[in-house]
Design an enzyme around this catalytic site. Structure first.
Site, PDB file in Angstrom:
ATOM      1  N   GLU A   1       0.831  -1.210   0.000  1.00 24.37           N
ATOM      2  CA  GLU A   1       0.000   0.000   0.000  1.00 24.37           C
ATOM      3  C   GLU A   1       0.863   1.257   0.000  1.00 24.37           C
ATOM      4  OE1 GLU A   1      -3.371   2.172   2.797  1.00 24.37           O
ATOM      5  OE2 GLU A   1      -3.212  -0.011   2.826  1.00 24.37           O
TER       6      GLU A   1
ATOM      7  N   LYS B   1      -7.313  -0.559  11.426  1.00 26.61           N
ATOM      8  CA  LYS B   1      -6.670  -1.002  10.193  1.00 26.61           C
ATOM      9  C   LYS B   1      -5.422  -0.163   9.931  1.00 26.61           C
ATOM     10  CE  LYS B   1      -6.004  -1.021   5.505  1.00 26.61           C
ATOM     11  NZ  LYS B   1      -5.236  -0.057   4.690  1.00 26.61           N
TER      12      LYS B   1
ATOM     13  N   ASP C   1       3.913 -14.330  11.694  1.00 31.66           N
ATOM     14  CA  ASP C   1       2.582 -14.708  11.210  1.00 31.66           C
ATOM     15  C   ASP C   1       1.607 -13.549  11.417  1.00 31.66           C
ATOM     16  OD1 ASP C   1       0.103 -15.806  10.684  1.00 31.66           O
ATOM     17  OD2 ASP C   1       0.472 -17.663  11.784  1.00 31.66           O
TER      18      ASP C   1
ATOM     19  N   HIS D   1      -2.016  10.701   0.491  1.00 29.88           N
ATOM     20  CA  HIS D   1      -2.187   9.355  -0.042  1.00 29.88           C
ATOM     21  C   HIS D   1      -2.227   9.365  -1.563  1.00 29.88           C
ATOM     22  CE1 HIS D   1      -3.460   5.189  -0.216  1.00 29.88           C
ATOM     23  NE2 HIS D   1      -4.405   5.558  -1.064  1.00 29.88           N
TER      24      HIS D   1
END
Length: 437
Positions: free
Chosen positions: A85, A279, A295, A392
């Protein structure tokens, strides 16, 4: 394709990719070329990657970036981050540099306890079961000595085993609830091996006991570690006097601090906001976990369960203004390892751990928590000042340019134009189309 394929796992790698290309692509040769282009030219290294999982056909690349200037407990760290991202690495780096002049990140490992459970049913007298458990509890430790010996030499091992009555949840349902210390390994294989021996001991001793008349009254369902580790916790924090928050986009630090705290309070109260808020934290957390061969699915599951521990999904981070001091912090559960698994196999994982100066598992917990907090701070600073899209979309501009295979001259003109123009996908597409006319 309308029929199942038989014996796929027994095919060679070449046979597998040929089958994929011929079954699913109108141009098989083009598909084969793409697949082969992502193979490593070093055959030995490619074989190593092939053997990480089953039915490997190629490698899927994710960029590995670097976020410098993380001042953590008085020591600078450069943090590797693997993520696809755009803007995540840039945002974390910017936040790290910002806080490096304001005291840096303070991190503390609260505990490192991990959990495993043997799930079983028992149709009989609960009091007798508790008496039986107390009688055989020492055997769980003695009969796992061959498994725990090496871990105990490193300071780890089985901490405790409890019998839990869970009949309020399911009929006849009980657990052996065990806690572990696994030091620098994540410990999944160690914990699961211990649990399977617990299950064997439980069944064998039940058969021998004269407390019970029915040998079939106890049935083991499964033995497995839990990825929910609420007592494997780390805290990361930043703080400074409110007036020191001032910078280019923060001309009124008191107003900024108040809005920032309100933004966090919204995420604490509103699950729809909390999910996106968390998130953002996990953008930083997962990127470091991937780079260090841990993991991230286990961590994600455990972290989000922790976010719901009070009965409603809520923010993992918190903020306050007290006596003129702005404080922003988070506490998250992280079961990580720096030995075993991919840490000793994957060359780039080993490289990442070298960049981090070979941290212990506890030190890695602190680094990961700091990255998550930095990412969260960067997002909230943008949201409460210029808005999230400005930064962004400027980072996303490269992706749009690459999508249209822009020439070097076009790339230069596009970037020059959008230095002073709001970036949107449609605006970039329109500009490129006009250029090409």
């Amino acid at each position: 394709m309308n029929n199942a394929v038989a014996g796929f796992s027994k095919l060679s790698k070449k046979e597998k990719i040929n089958w994929i290309a011929e079954t699913y692509f109108s141009n098989p040769e083009e598909a084969l070329t793409i697949i082969r282009n992502y193979w490593n030219s070093d055959e030995k290294l490619q074989q190593l990657h092939d053997e990480f999982i089953e039915n490997t056909i190629t490698n899927l690349y994710i960029p590995l970036g670097i976020s410098p200037n993380f001042l953590i407990n008085g020591k600078y760290k450069t943090i590797p981050m693997a993520i696809e991202e755009s803007s995540v690495v840039a945002a974390a780096s910017k936040a790290a540099k910002y806080w490096s002049t304001r005291g840096g990140f303070k991190t503390t490992v609260i505990d490192t306890e991990k959990i495993g459970q043997v799930h079983f049913t028992f149709n009989g007298d609960a009091e007798k079961l508790h008496v039986f458990f107390d009688q055989i509890k020492p055997k769980f430790f003695s009969e796992t000595q061959s498994i725990t010996k090496n871990m105990e030499q490193r300071g780890g091992g089985i901490l405790d085993i409890k019998l839990k009555d869970k009949r309020s949840l399911l009929e006849n349902y009980y657990q052996l609830h065990a806690t572990f210390e696994t030091k620098d390994s994540m410990g999944a294989n160690f914990i699961n091996s211990c649990l399977e021996q617990f299950a064997t001991t439980l069944k064998d001793e039940f058969q021998k006991s004269d407390l019970f008349s029915d040998d079939n009254a106890l049935q083991v369902i499964m033995s497995i570690l839990s990825n929910y580790v609420p007592n494997c916790l780390v805290r990361a924090e930043v703080s400074c006097p409110v007036e020191e928050l001032a910078e280019k986009h923060i001309s009124e630090p008191q107003l900024f601090a108040e809005r920032f705290v309100q933004a966090v309070q919204i995420a604490e109260a509103e699950p729809f906001r909390a999910v996106t808020h968390n998130k953002g934290i996990m953008n930083g957390v997962d990127a470091v976990i991937l780079a260090t061969g841990n993991d991230f699915r286990a961590v994600e599951a455990g972290v989000h369960a922790y976010a719901s521990k009070n009965g409603q999904y809520a923010s993992l981070s918190h903020a306050k203004i007290e006596n003129g001091i702005f404080t922003f912090w988070l506490e998250i559960p992280l079961a990580l390892g720096t030995v075993g698994g991919l840490t000793s196999l994957h060359p780039l994982v080993k490289l990442s751990l070298e960049i981090l100066e070979k941290p212990s598992a506890s030190e890695l917990m602190e680094i990961v928590a700091a990255a998550g907090l930095a990412q969260n701070f960067a997002a909230l600073r943008s949201l409460t000042t210029t808005g999230i899209q400005e930064g962004h979309m400027k980072m996303h501009l490269n992706n749009i340019i690459n999508q249209f295979e822009a020439t070097e001259e076009e790339r230069h003109l596009i970037k020059a134009h959008f230095k002073k123009t709001t970036v949107s996908h449609s605006a970039v597409v329109e500009f490129i189309e006009n250029l090409r006319k």
